[in-house]
Design an enzyme around this catalytic site. Sequence first.
Site, short mmCIF file in Angstrom:
data_model
loop_
_atom_site.label_atom_id
_atom_site.label_comp_id
_atom_site.label_asym_id
_atom_site.label_seq_id
_atom_site.Cartn_x
_atom_site.Cartn_y
_atom_site.Cartn_z
N GLU A 49 2.34 3.28 0.73
CA GLU A 49 3.72 3.70 0.50
C GLU A 49 3.77 4.91 -0.44
OE1 GLU A 49 7.87 1.88 -1.40
OE2 GLU A 49 6.17 0.57 -0.99
N SER A 91 -11.49 4.39 -6.71
CA SER A 91 -12.20 4.32 -5.44
C SER A 91 -12.77 2.92 -5.22
CB SER A 91 -13.34 5.35 -5.41
OG SER A 91 -12.83 6.66 -5.52
N ILE A 150 -0.68 1.36 -7.10
CA ILE A 150 -2.07 1.27 -7.55
C ILE A 150 -2.18 2.03 -8.86
CG2 ILE A 150 -2.81 3.26 -6.17
CD1 ILE A 150 -5.55 1.78 -5.88
N GLY A 152 -10.75 8.50 -13.93
CA GLY A 152 -11.76 9.54 -13.75
C GLY A 152 -13.18 9.02 -13.75
#
Length: 462
Positions: free
Chosen positions: A283, A262, A249, A257
């Site tokens: 992972e 999210s 990711i 930031g």
Amino acid sequence: MAQKHQSAAAPGPEPKKRRRVGFSPADTGVEANECIKIYLVSSKEEVGSPDVSCVTPVDLNDFFDGDGKIYGYQGLKINVWINSISLHSYADITYQSTNNGDKGITDLKTALQNIFAETIVDSKDEFLQTFSTERDFIRNMVSNGEVIHSGVIDGSNINAQVSPSDLQVLRVEIGSPNAGLLYSRLVPLVLLFVDGSNPIDVTDPDWHLYLLIQKKEDKEEPLYQIVGFTAIYKFYRYPDRLRMRLSQILVLPSFQGKGFGSYLMEVVNKMAVAEDVYDLTVEEPSEKFQHIRTCIDINRLLAFDPIKPAIDSAVETLTKGKLSKKAQIPRFTPPSDAVEKVREALKINKKQFLKCWEILIYLALDPIDKYMEDYTCVITNHVRSDILGKDIEAPKKQVVDVPTTFEAEASFVVFKSVNGEEANNNNVQVDENKPDQEQQLKQLVDERIREIKLVAEKVSRR
């Protein structure tokens, strides 16, 4: 008295001058981290602009053989520009001189191609042209992708100059048209900004890319730009379920930031629930990502009513008395039915839920200062269990051979070990470094509690 004068000596041959042998100073090289700067730009006007800040990659020394140094150059500076629209790159290399010393001259072209592969172009003019010729690269690459989410997410907090209405998350199968080409251009970003990551296997059809895209309105057609992405692998679980594993990711540095990580993670969670996979795993998550992931999961769990009785029961037990005075401290792990309910409804795997469980108890203790000593005992017990194994509290029967003058095959001793560990080479050994181990244990506990407090503080602010 007459003085005696010495006659002038006849001029003789001049003495031979010694030949000076010069030794060039040893080439100590320069670390790649010190001479390479990387810039992410979205327009040709930003290339070379003093207003654009360089971004911080992972350890660049890892990409250079041996000790991570570059040899043979004096005054070396390498500025790498990455086009965030087309994902092309260009390296502006300058130096004062070269010196072919004992370690030779580093082949910079090959070294940079090992990172940027086919995305790197030879000239600055060619790079500048990509802002126009490759303007629609992302839009073309995702034209066959599945839009799985658009706009805002309830409870998400994007602190950026990007309207949530301009955001889309698209999913593409790695085997679909253009997906392999798109990922090949993303690979340099993976290598540079995802610590310890390796490219995924683009020939495996079970890989999917989840792409967070910003659609910017322009004079002509909307401009598509990648904000971030994640690589998800689906694999079989007996007898008839699939599991999802998040492998990579990344949010591009210019968007970090600001809540986009999210946002992307929440979309992945929603898809795991919607497609009713067995669970979602990650992972080797980095510390930063694990913090974000845990904050998201805590908010989901706080709203999940079926586990509230289990939390209340654990808190009631913990607040009854001084656990630190008891010889045997309860484990305070969630009941198995709570673990199963969370996995089935929220797709949070057991390992992640156990981490969240500690934070849920912390948040439920009021006032926390009153119960902090006992809570620390619980965390210490968990950490010790993580290190030594889940059966550390259960004594184990062991058979040990003993010297005897009686029948050798019929002589043995059975005893229970106090810490559940099997004897080593049939000898019961006393660990002489126990004080050091206790100190290490304390450090691990302090670190775990620090992480718990950071998550609790962030969740409480929302």
